[in-house]
Design a protein around this motif. Structure first.
Motif, PDB file in Angstrom:
ATOM      1  N   TYR A 124      -8.041   1.863   6.594  1.00 41.88           N
ATOM      2  CA  TYR A 124      -8.502   2.351   5.294  1.00 41.88           C
ATOM      3  C   TYR A 124      -7.966   3.736   5.023  1.00 41.88           C
ATOM      4  CZ  TYR A 124     -11.480  -1.659   5.787  1.00 41.88           C
ATOM      5  OH  TYR A 124     -11.920  -2.942   5.955  1.00 41.88           O
ATOM      6  N   PRO A 125      -7.679   4.022   3.747  1.00 47.17           N
ATOM      7  CA  PRO A 125      -7.855   3.205   2.555  1.00 47.17           C
ATOM      8  C   PRO A 125      -6.737   2.178   2.400  1.00 47.17           C
ATOM      9  CG  PRO A 125      -7.046   5.364   1.922  1.00 47.17           C
ATOM     10  CD  PRO A 125      -7.258   5.398   3.407  1.00 47.17           C
ATOM     11  N   ARG A 126      -7.111   0.985   1.973  1.00 48.95           N
ATOM     12  CA  ARG A 126      -6.156  -0.121   1.842  1.00 48.95           C
ATOM     13  C   ARG A 126      -5.057   0.202   0.838  1.00 48.95           C
ATOM     14  NH1 ARG A 126      -5.381  -2.730   5.921  1.00 48.95           N
ATOM     15  NH2 ARG A 126      -4.425  -4.416   4.767  1.00 48.95           N
ATOM     16  N   ASN A 127      -5.405   0.858  -0.277  1.00 48.69           N
ATOM     17  CA  ASN A 127      -4.380   1.185  -1.276  1.00 48.69           C
ATOM     18  C   ASN A 127      -3.278   2.050  -0.671  1.00 48.69           C
ATOM     19  OD1 ASN A 127      -5.565  -0.270  -3.319  1.00 48.69           O
ATOM     20  ND2 ASN A 127      -6.618   1.496  -4.209  1.00 48.69           N
ATOM     21  N   LEU A 128      -3.646   3.002   0.160  1.00 44.30           N
ATOM     22  CA  LEU A 128      -2.653   3.858   0.806  1.00 44.30           C
ATOM     23  C   LEU A 128      -1.794   3.042   1.781  1.00 44.30           C
ATOM     24  CD1 LEU A 128      -1.318   6.561   1.348  1.00 44.30           C
ATOM     25  CD2 LEU A 128      -3.235   7.137   2.863  1.00 44.30           C
ATOM     26  N   VAL A 129      -2.399   2.139   2.506  1.00 39.34           N
ATOM     27  CA  VAL A 129      -1.653   1.271   3.419  1.00 39.34           C
ATOM     28  C   VAL A 129      -0.610   0.472   2.632  1.00 39.34           C
ATOM     29  CG1 VAL A 129      -1.833  -0.739   4.951  1.00 39.34           C
ATOM     30  CG2 VAL A 129      -3.476   1.141   5.153  1.00 39.34           C
ATOM     31  N   HIS A 130      -1.006  -0.077   1.487  1.00 39.76           N
ATOM     32  CA  HIS A 130      -0.070  -0.848   0.658  1.00 39.76           C
ATOM     33  C   HIS A 130       1.048   0.041   0.124  1.00 39.76           C
ATOM     34  CE1 HIS A 130      -1.998  -4.750   0.779  1.00 39.76           C
ATOM     35  NE2 HIS A 130      -3.161  -4.138   0.661  1.00 39.76           N
ATOM     36  N   MET A 131       0.737   1.269  -0.241  1.00 40.83           N
ATOM     37  CA  MET A 131       1.773   2.198  -0.702  1.00 40.83           C
ATOM     38  C   MET A 131       2.784   2.473   0.413  1.00 40.83           C
ATOM     39  SD  MET A 131      -0.613   4.893  -2.835  1.00 40.83           S
ATOM     40  CE  MET A 131       0.609   6.178  -2.790  1.00 40.83           C
ATOM     41  N   ILE A 132       2.285   2.702   1.626  1.00 44.29           N
ATOM     42  CA  ILE A 132       3.166   2.963   2.768  1.00 44.29           C
ATOM     43  C   ILE A 132       4.044   1.745   3.037  1.00 44.29           C
ATOM     44  CG2 ILE A 132       3.212   3.327   5.274  1.00 44.29           C
ATOM     45  CD1 ILE A 132       0.633   5.048   4.873  1.00 44.29           C
ATOM     46  N   ALA A 133       3.448   0.566   3.056  1.00 42.55           N
ATOM     47  CA  ALA A 133       4.198  -0.666   3.338  1.00 42.55           C
ATOM     48  C   ALA A 133       5.257  -0.939   2.277  1.00 42.55           C
ATOM     49  CB  ALA A 133       3.236  -1.848   3.448  1.00 42.55           C
ATOM     50  N   ALA A 134       4.989  -0.543   1.041  1.00 45.72           N
ATOM     51  CA  ALA A 134       5.945  -0.746  -0.054  1.00 45.72           C
ATOM     52  C   ALA A 134       6.997   0.359  -0.103  1.00 45.72           C
ATOM     53  CB  ALA A 134       5.203  -0.831  -1.387  1.00 45.72           C
ATOM     54  N   GLY A 135       6.873   1.350   0.791  1.00 45.81           N
ATOM     55  CA  GLY A 135       7.809   2.474   0.779  1.00 45.81           C
ATOM     56  C   GLY A 135       7.619   3.361  -0.426  1.00 45.81           C
ATOM     57  N   ASN A 136       6.395   3.393  -0.940  1.00 45.64           N
ATOM     58  CA  ASN A 136       6.089   4.124  -2.164  1.00 45.64           C
ATOM     59  C   ASN A 136       5.131   5.281  -1.891  1.00 45.64           C
ATOM     60  OD1 ASN A 136       6.049   4.741  -4.879  1.00 45.64           O
ATOM     61  ND2 ASN A 136       4.456   3.242  -5.356  1.00 45.64           N
ATOM     62  N   LEU A 137       5.472   6.109  -0.919  1.00 44.26           N
ATOM     63  CA  LEU A 137       4.618   7.232  -0.547  1.00 44.26           C
ATOM     64  C   LEU A 137       5.064   8.456  -1.331  1.00 44.26           C
ATOM     65  CD1 LEU A 137       2.238   7.651   1.351  1.00 44.26           C
ATOM     66  CD2 LEU A 137       3.829   8.394   3.093  1.00 44.26           C
ATOM     67  N   GLN A 138       4.562   8.586  -2.535  1.00 38.95           N
ATOM     68  CA  GLN A 138       4.923   9.687  -3.427  1.00 38.95           C
ATOM     69  C   GLN A 138       4.111  10.928  -3.064  1.00 38.95           C
ATOM     70  OE1 GLN A 138       7.254   9.406  -5.946  1.00 38.95           O
ATOM     71  NE2 GLN A 138       7.659   7.338  -5.211  1.00 38.95           N
ATOM     72  N   GLN A 139       4.775  12.073  -3.013  1.00 42.13           N
ATOM     73  CA  GLN A 139       4.065  13.318  -2.738  1.00 42.13           C
ATOM     74  C   GLN A 139       3.630  13.975  -4.046  1.00 42.13           C
ATOM     75  OE1 GLN A 139       5.224  15.994   0.394  1.00 42.13           O
ATOM     76  NE2 GLN A 139       6.889  14.620   0.961  1.00 42.13           N
ATOM     77  N   ILE A 140       2.400  14.419  -4.070  1.00 43.16           N
ATOM     78  CA  ILE A 140       1.849  15.171  -5.199  1.00 43.16           C
ATOM     79  C   ILE A 140       1.908  16.633  -4.797  1.00 43.16           C
ATOM     80  CG2 ILE A 140      -0.203  15.557  -6.603  1.00 43.16           C
ATOM     81  CD1 ILE A 140      -1.100  12.696  -5.666  1.00 43.16           C
ATOM     82  N   ASN A 141       2.492  17.459  -5.634  1.00 46.48           N
ATOM     83  CA  ASN A 141       2.625  18.867  -5.285  1.00 46.48           C
ATOM     84  C   ASN A 141       1.260  19.480  -5.009  1.00 46.48           C
ATOM     85  OD1 ASN A 141       4.046  21.313  -4.893  1.00 46.48           O
ATOM     86  ND2 ASN A 141       3.448  21.973  -6.918  1.00 46.48           N
ATOM     87  N   HIS A 142       1.176  20.232  -3.934  1.00 46.98           N
ATOM     88  CA  HIS A 142      -0.062  20.937  -3.576  1.00 46.98           C
ATOM     89  C   HIS A 142       0.261  22.415  -3.488  1.00 46.98           C
ATOM     90  CE1 HIS A 142      -3.884  21.858  -1.749  1.00 46.98           C
ATOM     91  NE2 HIS A 142      -3.273  22.450  -0.744  1.00 46.98           N
ATOM     92  N   GLN A 143      -0.360  23.188  -4.337  1.00 45.32           N
ATOM     93  CA  GLN A 143      -0.115  24.625  -4.388  1.00 45.32           C
ATOM     94  C   GLN A 143      -1.369  25.360  -3.938  1.00 45.32           C
ATOM     95  OE1 GLN A 143       0.857  25.893  -8.313  1.00 45.32           O
ATOM     96  NE2 GLN A 143       1.245  27.979  -7.726  1.00 45.32           N
ATOM     97  N   VAL A 144      -1.196  26.390  -3.150  1.00 48.81           N
ATOM     98  CA  VAL A 144      -2.327  27.177  -2.668  1.00 48.81           C
ATOM     99  C   VAL A 144      -2.297  28.543  -3.341  1.00 48.81           C
ATOM    100  CG1 VAL A 144      -3.433  28.215  -0.658  1.00 48.81           C
ATOM    101  CG2 VAL A 144      -2.305  25.989  -0.452  1.00 48.81           C
ATOM    102  N   LEU A 145      -3.354  28.858  -4.065  1.00 45.13           N
ATOM    103  CA  LEU A 145      -3.527  30.175  -4.683  1.00 45.13           C
ATOM    104  C   LEU A 145      -4.825  30.754  -4.144  1.00 45.13           C
ATOM    105  CD1 LEU A 145      -2.677  29.238  -8.380  1.00 45.13           C
ATOM    106  CD2 LEU A 145      -1.172  30.343  -6.731  1.00 45.13           C
TER     107      LEU A 145
END
Length: 156
Positions: A124-145
């Motif tokens: 879990y989470p299953r949605n993330l597992v499916h994203m990884i298996a599909a090769g669709n691991l998109q990064q969301i920018n993370h900024q620290v202020l």
């Protein structure tokens, strides 16, 4: 007065040589399951500091925390989970512990699994597992202020 509305948890996604690191949880009130290592952020920590601490506790790995790849919210528990892509800086993966849960071990196994193996396991989470298996691991920018005023330092 400021009131906390959610707790925050951070989890690490490590992809190494085509395999993904997961840990197995065994709780007395539900069937065992696999998930990405991590845990709750303590009051005096940044998200990155919390994830670095959790990764050392649970896997023995020192990691570099990169960008967010997934988020999920548990409404009833008022919990927000942020999943960060991580790179190993040092150490060898070994099963650690969850010091926040005294008594019988909660963490019972650690595994490097292929994306295909993850699909056949209770991860879990299953949605993330499916994203990884599909090769669709998109990064969301993370900024620290550190303070909101830093936003005014950026040009349009």
């Amino acid at each position: 007065m400021f009131q906390k509305t959610h707790y925050v948890s951070v989890r690490g996604v490590i992809v190494e040589n085509g395999k993904i690191l997961v840990v197995k949880h065994a709780h007395s009130n539900r069937p065992p399951f696999w998930c990405f290592p991590g845990g709750r952020v303590e009051d005096d920590e940044t998200l990155s500091q919390a994830l670095q601490r959790e990764m050392i506790e649970e896997t023995g790995l020192k990691v570099k925390v990169e960008n967010v790849v997934y988020t999920q919210e548990f409404v009833q528990e008022r919990l927000l989970e942020l999943f960060f892509l991580c790179k190993i800086e040092s150490g060898k993966a070994k099963l650690g512990s969850d010091p926040d849960n005294p008594g019988p071990p909660i963490l019972v196994d650690l595994l490097w699994a292929s994306p295909e193996e993850l699909l056949s396991m209770p991860v879990y989470p299953r949605n993330l597992v499916h994203m990884i298996a599909a090769g669709n691991l998109q990064q969301i920018n993370h900024q620290v202020l550190y303070v909101k005023e830093e936003l005014s330092n950026f040009a349009d």
